[in-house]
Design an enzyme around this catalytic site. Sequence first.
Site, short mmCIF file in Angstrom:
data_model
loop_
_atom_site.label_atom_id
_atom_site.label_comp_id
_atom_site.label_asym_id
_atom_site.label_seq_id
_atom_site.Cartn_x
_atom_site.Cartn_y
_atom_site.Cartn_z
N GLY A 86 0.70 -1.26 0.01
CA GLY A 86 -0.21 -0.12 -0.03
C GLY A 86 0.83 1.31 0.09
N GLY A 98 -0.61 4.63 0.21
CA GLY A 98 -1.24 5.59 0.75
C GLY A 98 -0.50 6.54 1.63
N GLY A 104 1.12 3.89 4.38
CA GLY A 104 2.31 3.10 3.58
C GLY A 104 3.08 3.80 2.82
CB SER A 127 -15.33 18.27 2.31
OG SER A 127 -14.77 18.68 3.63
NE ARG A 173 -16.51 12.68 9.12
CZ ARG A 173 -15.53 12.62 8.53
NH1 ARG A 173 -14.95 11.32 8.49
NH2 ARG A 173 -14.94 13.57 7.88
CG HIS A 198 -16.44 8.47 4.51
ND1 HIS A 198 -15.84 8.70 3.22
CD2 HIS A 198 -15.68 9.11 5.28
CE1 HIS A 198 -14.93 9.76 3.35
NE2 HIS A 198 -14.66 9.95 4.74
CD GLU A 256 -10.29 3.44 5.96
OE1 GLU A 256 -10.00 4.02 4.90
OE2 GLU A 256 -11.52 2.89 5.98
NE ARG A 267 -11.72 8.30 9.69
CZ ARG A 267 -12.07 9.50 9.17
NH1 ARG A 267 -11.40 10.60 9.60
NH2 ARG A 267 -12.84 9.52 7.89
#
Lengths: 637, 257
Positions: free
Chosen positions: A40, A42, A45, A284, A330, A401, A425, A435
Amino acid sequence: MELRARVPDGPIEKKWDKHRFEMKLVNPANKRKFTIIVVGSGLAGGSGAATLAELGYNVKCFCFQDSPRRAHSIAAQGGINAAKNYQNDGDSVYRLFYDTVKGGDFRSREANVYRLAQLSVNIIDQCVAQGVPFAREYGGLLANRSFGGAQVSRTFYARGQTGQQLLLGAYQALERQIGKGTVRMYPRTEMLDLVVIDGVARGIVTRNLITGAIESHTADAVVLGTGGYGNVFYLSTNAKGSNATAIWRAYKRGAAFANPCYTQIHPTCIPKSGEYQSKLTLMSESLRNDGRVWVPLAKGDKRPPNQIPGAERDYYLERMYPSFGNLAPRDIASRAAKRVCDEGRGVGPTGLGVYLDFASAIQRLGVEAIRERYGNLFEMYQRITDENPYVVPMRIYPAVHYTMGGLWVDYNLMSTIPGLHVVGEANFSDHGANRLGASALMQGLADGYYIISNTIADYLASGKLPPVDATHPAFREAEAQIASRTTRFLSIRGTRTVDSFHRELGNIMWEYCGMSRNEEGLETALQLIPKLREEFWRDVNVPGSADTLNQALEKAGRVADFLELGELICLDALERRESCGGHFREEYQTPDGEALRDDEHFAYVAAWEYAGQGRRPILNKEPLDFEYVHLAQRSYK
Amino acid sequence: MNFTLRVWRQAGPGTPGKMVEYKATGISPEASFLEMMDVVNEQLTLKGEEPIAFDHDCREGICGSCAMMIDGMAHGPNKGTATCQLHMRSFADGATILVEPWRVRAFPVVKDLCVDRSALDRIIAAGGFITAATGGARDANDILVPKVAADLAMDAAACIGCGACAAACPNGSASLFTAAKITHLAELPQGQPERFRRVIAMVAHHDAEGFGGCTFHGECQIACPKEISIDTIAHMNRDYMSATAASREEKAAGGTG
């Protein structure tokens, strides 16, 4: 299975310093003798691979995309939290720690979260040094914005493209190492298995997505930074390629999977428009700084929004949560949207939508100020929906999400398999059951830049690993399994496409294990998923061959794993007989419909252990102690 | 809506390709271009044919994976839009649409509409970064960046690395991609120490990958899904000239001991 969290003792603010001193080091001259695999590229990673290479390790980095710059972190919009207190509004490391533990509904490990809040400060410094173009005030200082679940302004941002800019910072650091030859990059390469020898992670087996070649890679340690598993729901804000295969293979090789049922439904996404829909697009959370969320007071009110007078509108977040209002966290904002839509007050053609209205902000601040803050998000919205949000309120609805669950890790970010580390993640560590916005980027970079680079040395220096090479029988066995699975996919030639199975799985997950869950629904899902899996292996159609680029074959492997993971998610949701954060069990709620935790029985991490094909996985529990943040019902009222 | 597609099919890098015709029927005007391609691929699969390979991932215009030449235009007819954000309502019902891969010497075709864009990564590896090892950074607010510089840097940094600039360019030049990174880093105070070294290394590597030179046709900025301005190329050229004029020889020995 023994779950040793290895949290250092001592006061919480000293734990990380103390631990760094107590950990063993690897001599600079010896670092190049160690090979570390990072899967990974991202935020976690990519930053990890770059930093480990800088330190002198020999790094191999893998991604399934055609370039490491395309990892899904790139799509994060709103921002990254840091306890800098540049705004002088009462922020501190302790407050960020407190907000994150509370926001996670008291289901995370305190010591990890405290370290995250401490490191948040260094991350911003590091990113600025790399040239990340954060938003600035006229005097040249950094600008901040507010985000859900906090009453301070601590979010740093680069327009609505913060994830992109942070990832490009990490990517550029990674490319610098690739240019120097310290990282060997393997793009368009997918990890299909983890190889464990004598109980220790010693490498991975991959498929080259262009040639189809199955290859073995040996290492002294393996780091997975492969992201979340939100695509088990088919429709999510994740990229189409995001998948759980790497962590699922690791789970089947012995890594415990923690809290799989903690999935985050984001409140502000563009609603679904039809059956062909392939993904959902996030708007967003930062928009909730200036946008007001509302629905008509009356059921079935079909008037266009501008014809509904103020007195006939229900600004339900402001009404229900006066102190946080539109910036409620959220999970809470999503459930409130579901509730008003279930009451028949939803808007748009499907009735599954609520308004996010900028009219009063535009009146107060002017169109230019709003364009400056959100211009690119408004453009994105208009491009997708063909509606102008400067004039007509946006329509939004919750969508899958993020996944707080992931592979279980100790304080060093090592899984239950020695030598297998998990970052970002893909692990479960910091967000508990929910989160907070702008915390994913923070965690990914904390794990990659600062934590794994320190803790991996302790692992490597603590024991001597015998040399292995790719001819070892464990590698041969993994390669053979992959080859036979591939042959099986290609030989079924059934009547349904991979996507049709994926879509059906997604429907089951969303219906029975989505924003709200109950025992009967979860039991139903646990019946339906194995049936669907059986049909998949009997009737899927995977065209083409194994020795070329074959995107249907790639998808088939990922969906086959989702069909197993979905079942574990439902099982975990069934066993957690309480509501917490993103996990809302209808049987367990307060009289006014809020999540009702049961700390006496469920203040633990559920770490599931694979028990073999067809056997029920074993539930292991890591108890959670709260020494610093007092257990309390979360209130944002 | 119904469409006739003429799509480039090519089994692999060394094999010849050709345009093949497909029907896309019953498509919603709200579907994206890639969702329309999904529908076609589902039908091909059920007929036992191989689906059309194309790169895609985030489908919200930020990862830079998707890359299609649509009716001869990189990412299709709409301004500031990647293929994944192009919707079928932008086309006339019954239209015939040509779909081809990027055609650039430095981007060899992998299969059908997929090309190899790793040359862009190698341009970044040659110098598209600020050397800042993890751990040594000073406080973020110690570096003042005027808002106008931060905004210009951000405009350039918005590049998604899709390669449309090179695909649209009659010379097959990736100058807009290269210049965007050079401009992003050169606008910031943090980017100054390596500014001249960076521009020389990146431009040299751009040319070595087989991309053509820029002759200011301006097609790149029209195709760019992030609307990056060709002004960045002027910025790059200016820096390149200063760098070659002011170039000082680097000596390896300084600071050791």
